[in-house]
Design an enzyme around this catalytic site. Structure first.
Site, short mmCIF file in Angstrom:
data_model
loop_
_atom_site.label_atom_id
_atom_site.label_comp_id
_atom_site.label_asym_id
_atom_site.label_seq_id
_atom_site.Cartn_x
_atom_site.Cartn_y
_atom_site.Cartn_z
N ASP A 113 0.79 -1.23 0.00
CA ASP A 113 0.00 0.00 0.00
C ASP A 113 0.83 1.29 0.00
O ASP A 113 0.47 2.28 0.64
CB ASP A 113 -0.99 -0.02 1.17
CG ASP A 113 -2.19 -0.90 0.83
OD1 ASP A 113 -2.61 -0.88 -0.34
OD2 ASP A 113 -2.69 -1.60 1.72
N ASP A 173 -7.32 -3.56 -5.22
CA ASP A 173 -6.95 -2.28 -4.60
C ASP A 173 -5.63 -1.73 -5.14
O ASP A 173 -5.40 -0.53 -5.17
CB ASP A 173 -6.80 -2.43 -3.07
CG ASP A 173 -7.84 -3.33 -2.42
OD1 ASP A 173 -8.32 -4.26 -3.10
OD2 ASP A 173 -8.14 -3.12 -1.25
N1 GLY Z 1 -7.29 -1.35 0.58
C1 GLY Z 1 -7.95 -1.94 1.68
C2 GLY Z 1 -9.39 -1.63 1.73
O1 GLY Z 1 -9.95 -1.03 0.82
O2 GLY Z 1 -10.00 -2.00 2.72
#
Ligand code: GLY
Length: 395
Positions: A113, A173
């Site tokens: 992330d 994501d």
């Molecule tokens: N990227 C993690 C979520 O959207 O919960």
């Protein structure tokens, strides 16, 4: 596998009428949001709001784990852009230093992330103020992200240790993390960042969307051969459903890859993924936490709705007047945003220190269910700012 359907016709009927959301309505919504931000600025100067709230209140956390801290710093940069008020910039700059330390010392970064953390805190700082230390931190984050690239399968591994064969998967994501790499390629002129982002994007779009353009949340590959194995959910209702936020990440993520690559098929893909999302919204236009639900008592995920609005506002820049969906997307963006402002914002909730109520972090784990979450707040602010000024992407 779900059947391939052309859902464009339903989208058109649903959003053919113009939505009544005035500039004044948006200005008032922004003022309300800024009021909340101001009330919380002192608490969230040296610390950050937790990823989701408890009883609609965030608790302070340090910048040493997880993926959510960049959203709050991003909110401050948006507030600075919207008002020119130096207080927001000063706090954001203090926070940027914690992002520098975090990547320098590799604190809590054993995951993909980096885009969520560094695009909104440090690329924004560099773009808005020319902050060289922030640029360096964002480039270090980009290096860390490419270190998770798996040659076999050509994707960036989302979670887990890099040598763990059970963790050999991507998640939708990550389409929001790879703009960090496209940006790194632009500023360094080093093509390998672009190539890794590009191949990851192509592997993702080839495997993560079903025939009806609903999205799996995660997708596994064979670590020996790189062959695609199967789609599995992590935060959604079932392996066959479309987790609402995942679908929204898909919308905005596909579009951001278009912005950097200009490959036209991505516009077509954006439309299909978006039509699936829009056609699975309930009466008030704010998605349930999973698109399997269109009525009933399941919780909503207002954060998915806010992400979707930002993508609908972005696509507007890339479609010409003759595109049959241009107006439809404008209307849909405003309908969703109007509902968020009127029914989901915290303007009439003095107890809450968030901006948007009724979001879900992870329903299967009973985590942050029917709470505020910090990314929902960020995308709500991004949407308001986009509609009031000519806004350049932080992504
Ligand atoms: N990227 C993690 C979520 O959207 O919960």
């Amino acid at each position: 596998m779900k059947k391939n359907t052309d859902e464009s016709i339903y989208t058109k009927t649903k959003y053919e009428n113009s939505c009544h959301l005035t500039k004044k309505d948006i200005e008032i919504a922004l003022e309300e949001a800024l009021k909340k931000i101001d009330e919380n600025l002192a608490v969230f100067t040296h610390q950050f709001p937790s990823e989701s709230s408890i009883n609609n209140r965030y608790v302070p956390i340090d910048n040493d784990r997880g993926w959510g801290q960049g959203f709050w710093t991003g909110i401050l940069w948006l507030a600075y852009e919207a008002t020119g008020d130096e207080r927001y910039r000063q706090v954001a700059e203090l926070q940027v230093k914690t992002f520098e330390t975090r990547i320098e010392e590799k604190i809590g970064v054993n995951h993909h992330d980096m885009g969520f953390l560094y695009s909104l805190s440090c690329i924004s700082a560099y773009r808005l103020t020319g902050n060289e230390a922030a640029k360096k931190a964002a480039l270090q984050a980009a290096d860390h992200l490419v270190s998770r690239y798996r040659e076999k399968g050509q994707f960036i591994q989302a979670w887990g240790d890099i040598d763990d064969p059970k963790a050999y998967r991507l998640i939708i994501d990550c389409l929001m993390n790879i703009p960090l790499l496209y940006w790194a390629a632009e500023v360094t002129k080093e093509d390998h960042y672009y190539q890794k982002a590009y191949h990851h994007m192509r592997t993702t779009v080839k495997n993560i969307f079903r025939e009806d353009f609903s999205a799996y949340h995660t997708f596994y590959f064979d670590p020996e051969t790189g062959a695609p194995v199967k789609g599995v959910t992590h935060q959604g209702h079932s392996d066959d459903s479309a987790w609402a936020r995942g679908q929204a990440w898909g919308m905005y993520g596909v579009l951001l890859s278009y912005v950097y690559t200009k490959e036209k098929d991505l516009i077509d893909l954006y439309k299909k993924v978006t039509h699936y999302f829009l056609n699975h919204l309930p009466e008030d236009h704010v998605s349930y936490w999973d698109l399997d639900f269109m009525s009933g008592d399941e919780p909503r995920d207002s954060s998915a709705a806010a992400i979707a609005v930002c993508s609908l506002l972005e696509i507007d820049k890339w479609l010409d007047e003759t595109d049959p969906f241009k107006k439809i997307y404008q209307n849909a963006a405003k309908e969703i945003l109007k509902s968020l402002i009127e029914r989901y914002s915290t303007k009439e909730d003095p107890n809450s220190n968030g901006l948007l109520l009724h979001a879900v972090y992870a329903k299967p784990e009973n985590l942050g269910v029917d709470e505020c979450n910090i990314w929902g707040d960020y995308f709500y602010m991004e949407a308001l700012v986009r509609l009031l000024k000519d806004w350049d992407l932080y992504w």
